[in-house]
Design a protein around this motif. Structure first.
Motif, PDB file in Angstrom:
ATOM      1  N   PHE A  16     -18.808  23.952 -25.128  1.00  0.00           N
ATOM      2  CA  PHE A  16     -18.803  23.521 -26.516  1.00  0.00           C
ATOM      3  C   PHE A  16     -20.011  22.648 -26.825  1.00  0.00           C
ATOM      4  O   PHE A  16     -20.736  22.897 -27.778  1.00  0.00           O
ATOM      5  N   TYR A  17     -20.242  21.626 -26.007  1.00  0.00           N
ATOM      6  CA  TYR A  17     -21.360  20.711 -26.294  1.00  0.00           C
ATOM      7  C   TYR A  17     -22.692  21.465 -26.311  1.00  0.00           C
ATOM      8  O   TYR A  17     -23.546  21.229 -27.158  1.00  0.00           O
ATOM      9  N   PHE A  25     -13.147  18.103 -26.549  1.00  0.00           N
ATOM     10  CA  PHE A  25     -13.351  19.504 -26.906  1.00  0.00           C
ATOM     11  C   PHE A  25     -12.991  20.458 -25.766  1.00  0.00           C
ATOM     12  O   PHE A  25     -13.576  21.525 -25.651  1.00  0.00           O
ATOM     13  N   ALA A  26     -12.032  20.050 -24.955  1.00  0.00           N
ATOM     14  CA  ALA A  26     -11.659  20.860 -23.790  1.00  0.00           C
ATOM     15  C   ALA A  26     -10.860  22.106 -24.190  1.00  0.00           C
ATOM     16  O   ALA A  26     -10.630  22.986 -23.370  1.00  0.00           O
ATOM     17  N   HIS A  27     -10.430  22.175 -25.470  1.00  0.00           N
ATOM     18  CA  HIS A  27      -9.643  23.326 -25.911  1.00  0.00           C
ATOM     19  C   HIS A  27     -10.191  23.924 -27.200  1.00  0.00           C
ATOM     20  O   HIS A  27      -9.432  24.441 -28.027  1.00  0.00           O
ATOM     21  N   HIS A  57      -8.743  22.806 -31.077  1.00  0.00           N
ATOM     22  CA  HIS A  57      -7.379  22.498 -30.653  1.00  0.00           C
ATOM     23  C   HIS A  57      -7.337  21.224 -29.832  1.00  0.00           C
ATOM     24  O   HIS A  57      -8.177  21.027 -28.962  1.00  0.00           O
ATOM     25  N   SER A  58      -6.340  20.405 -30.094  1.00  0.00           N
ATOM     26  CA  SER A  58      -6.098  19.214 -29.300  1.00  0.00           C
ATOM     27  C   SER A  58      -7.283  18.254 -29.333  1.00  0.00           C
ATOM     28  O   SER A  58      -7.494  17.489 -28.404  1.00  0.00           O
ATOM     29  N   CYS A  59      -8.024  18.280 -30.425  1.00  0.00           N
ATOM     30  CA  CYS A  59      -9.198  17.436 -30.598  1.00  0.00           C
ATOM     31  C   CYS A  59      -8.796  16.213 -31.414  1.00  0.00           C
ATOM     32  O   CYS A  59      -7.823  16.252 -32.171  1.00  0.00           O
ATOM     33  N   SER A  60      -9.498  15.102 -31.192  1.00  0.00           N
ATOM     34  CA  SER A  60      -9.115  13.864 -31.885  1.00  0.00           C
ATOM     35  C   SER A  60     -10.171  13.385 -32.859  1.00  0.00           C
ATOM     36  O   SER A  60     -11.373  13.569 -32.642  1.00  0.00           O
ATOM     37  N   VAL A  61      -9.686  12.760 -33.920  1.00  0.00           N
ATOM     38  CA  VAL A  61     -10.532  11.961 -34.787  1.00  0.00           C
ATOM     39  C   VAL A  61     -10.422  10.533 -34.277  1.00  0.00           C
ATOM     40  O   VAL A  61      -9.314  10.015 -34.121  1.00  0.00           O
ATOM     41  N   LEU A  62     -11.565   9.931 -33.979  1.00  0.00           N
ATOM     42  CA  LEU A  62     -11.597   8.545 -33.518  1.00  0.00           C
ATOM     43  C   LEU A  62     -12.066   7.691 -34.692  1.00  0.00           C
ATOM     44  O   LEU A  62     -13.080   8.007 -35.323  1.00  0.00           O
ATOM     45  N   ILE A  63     -11.302   6.664 -34.996  1.00  0.00           N
ATOM     46  CA  ILE A  63     -11.674   5.771 -36.092  1.00  0.00           C
ATOM     47  C   ILE A  63     -11.999   4.406 -35.490  1.00  0.00           C
ATOM     48  O   ILE A  63     -11.186   3.862 -34.739  1.00  0.00           O
TER      49      ILE A  63
END
Lengths: 304, 304
Positions: free
Chosen positions: A45-46, A248-250, A220-226
């Motif tokens: 992904f990266y 981004f593992a999924h 999928h299973s990705c996070s928003v970090l605030i």
């Protein structure tokens, strides 16, 4: 000198002989690449994201900078292992309040194994993932120099209900001291941190506009970090607050379909944040009126 | 005189002794109320929706008019049964092309029984529900006076892949004759039916704006019905095309959370429709250029 990230709020930590990420003093974050598909997916992904000209620059800033990979001694003592070298998102914050919000009403994807799907589904149903379209995976809220951070245990975070989520999102932008208690949060920082032209809401809306259109990736299973720094905010420093996407593992290919799962969850989070903003606006208008009434009362010697 | 609706494209039909909806000649649609929770839920929804002042008028028009309930002889010969009396959406169309699109990447909801959840999940994974955030439940496309309608079998519709969905959405607004075949659809009606200020896309976007905000209802397993009359469109009559929401047997309270599941699926459908519009715009620009080139070539006696 590599060390365990102080401000990591979710995921495996590099302590007690476990495998986890480490950071250095120059603002880099080293995330161990897992041997299974997750490692290869995140690296792929990266690499793809870096060079994909379809991603506009104003969206690119929501992702950690990627510096390649590096072989390092793994934190679990298992020897050398390849690590993703990423921007350490917390490095330019002194006492960051951080929330990790896993987006989507499902964390699994059709192409995954049956075991993985069932495991995810069970957790999605137990947490707020299915009901709210997102779940808080971890958080820390800076209270003060004296009391430091409020950082609830993983188990407590995993058992958050919709009402808990609402309360935590209010606590996140409040400055009454005993934030870990059930005292009513004052939301005194809501208008600056959530609202405003550079606030969280505007950034989430910018992300939303991209997700309404982009069909390159499904996150999928990705996070928003605030992230934000209470003291910086109070001193009027910029940037006020940051929104970043991580994990981004999924991620799978979008195949000309938008990521409706991520988009739906993001819209739900946006609604939660907007609600806090509109309530806090209402209450500040009310406070103004009360103040005005008091003044009128004083000027008129007790008679309106 | 009650009769079986000619233009029903999905759901149980009132034929061969089965229970199903019937219509009359005055534009009313009688939907039998099932004895289980589905019946009571759908009736409760219509009653609540009718009187809910939070629903704006421009949104209300997307829902069938509700005239109350009426006891009628059921179509399965089981005797009298209570029926919802609704607006017959097809009644003002002569040869309606209709598509029933079940919205959402899941048709189940957390409060449902385990059996129901597992049954839905299985179907959601087999169809495009999980991958696209919606599935086509049924359709009919009017071809011509000679060949009538193309109305694929239920089994065929249920096995639609993402590519099939794309093709069907193109066929829906095309006017080349052999629409059931694999001939490349011309999308000649796309700019009128999907595009334009009163077209499908604009209506879907209006619905989307409401779903970004409303937290009253969660519409599980509910469908967007798209209707238009090819001959009316070609004659320039209005309304060009209609979008309606139907099937409320699994609507639950929103509890201050947006319906992120419906919203995500709706956004995905919007993207599919937009894509067809932009492709058909591109190709009509190309056609213009080709035409222009030909003219230039003619005027210049074969020399540019």
């Amino acid at each position: 000198m590599l060390k365990v990230p102080e401000h990591q709020v979710a995921g495996h930590r590099a302590i007690n002989g476990n495998l986890g990420p480490v950071i250095d003093n120059s603002g880099r974050f080293y995330k161990p690449l897992l041997d299974d598909e997750r490692g290869s997916t995140e690296l792929a992904f990266y690499k793809s994201f870096c060079s994909d000209t379809r991603v506009p620059d104003h969206i690119r800033r929501f992702f950690p900078v990627f510096y390649g990979t590096q072989d390092l001694e793994a934190s679990d003592g298992s020897g050398f292992r390849s690590h993703l070298v990423l921007q350490d998102l917390a490095s330019n914050h002194r006492n960051p309040s951080i929330m990790d919000v896993k987006i989507g009403s499902r964390t699994w994807y059709p192409e995954a194994s049956e075991d993985y799907i069932q495991k995810c589904l069970e957790k999605d149903r137990k947490t707020t993932t299915v009901s709210l379209g997102f779940r808080i995976s971890g958080l820390q809220i800076y209270e003060s120099k004296e009391s430091g951070f409020w950082k609830p245990e993983k188990k407590q975070v995993q058992s958050f209900t919709a009402d808990n989520v609402r309360l935590v999102l209010r606590k996140f932008v409040s400055s009454n001291s005993s934030i870990g208690s059930n005292e009513n949060p004052d939301c005194s920082l809501a208008s600056i941190v959530y609202g405003g032209s550079a606030g969280i809401l505007e950034q989430l809306l910018e992300l939303k506009a991209w997700f309404e259109d982009q069909t390159i990736y499904h996150f999928h299973s990705c996070s928003v970090l605030i992230l934000f720094d209470k003291e910086s905010v109070l001193k009027g420093r910029t940037p006020v607050a940051e929104v970043k996407l991580i994990d981004f593992a999924h991620v799978v290919e979008g195949r000309d379909v938008i990521d409706h799962n991520f988009l739906g969850g993001l819209c739900s989070l946006i609604k939660f944040v907007s609600e806090i903003l509109s309530i806090s606006k209402e209450s500040s208008i009310k406070a103004c009126f009360t103040e005005l009434e008091k003044k009128c009362y004083c000027t008129n010697n007790g008679n309106y």
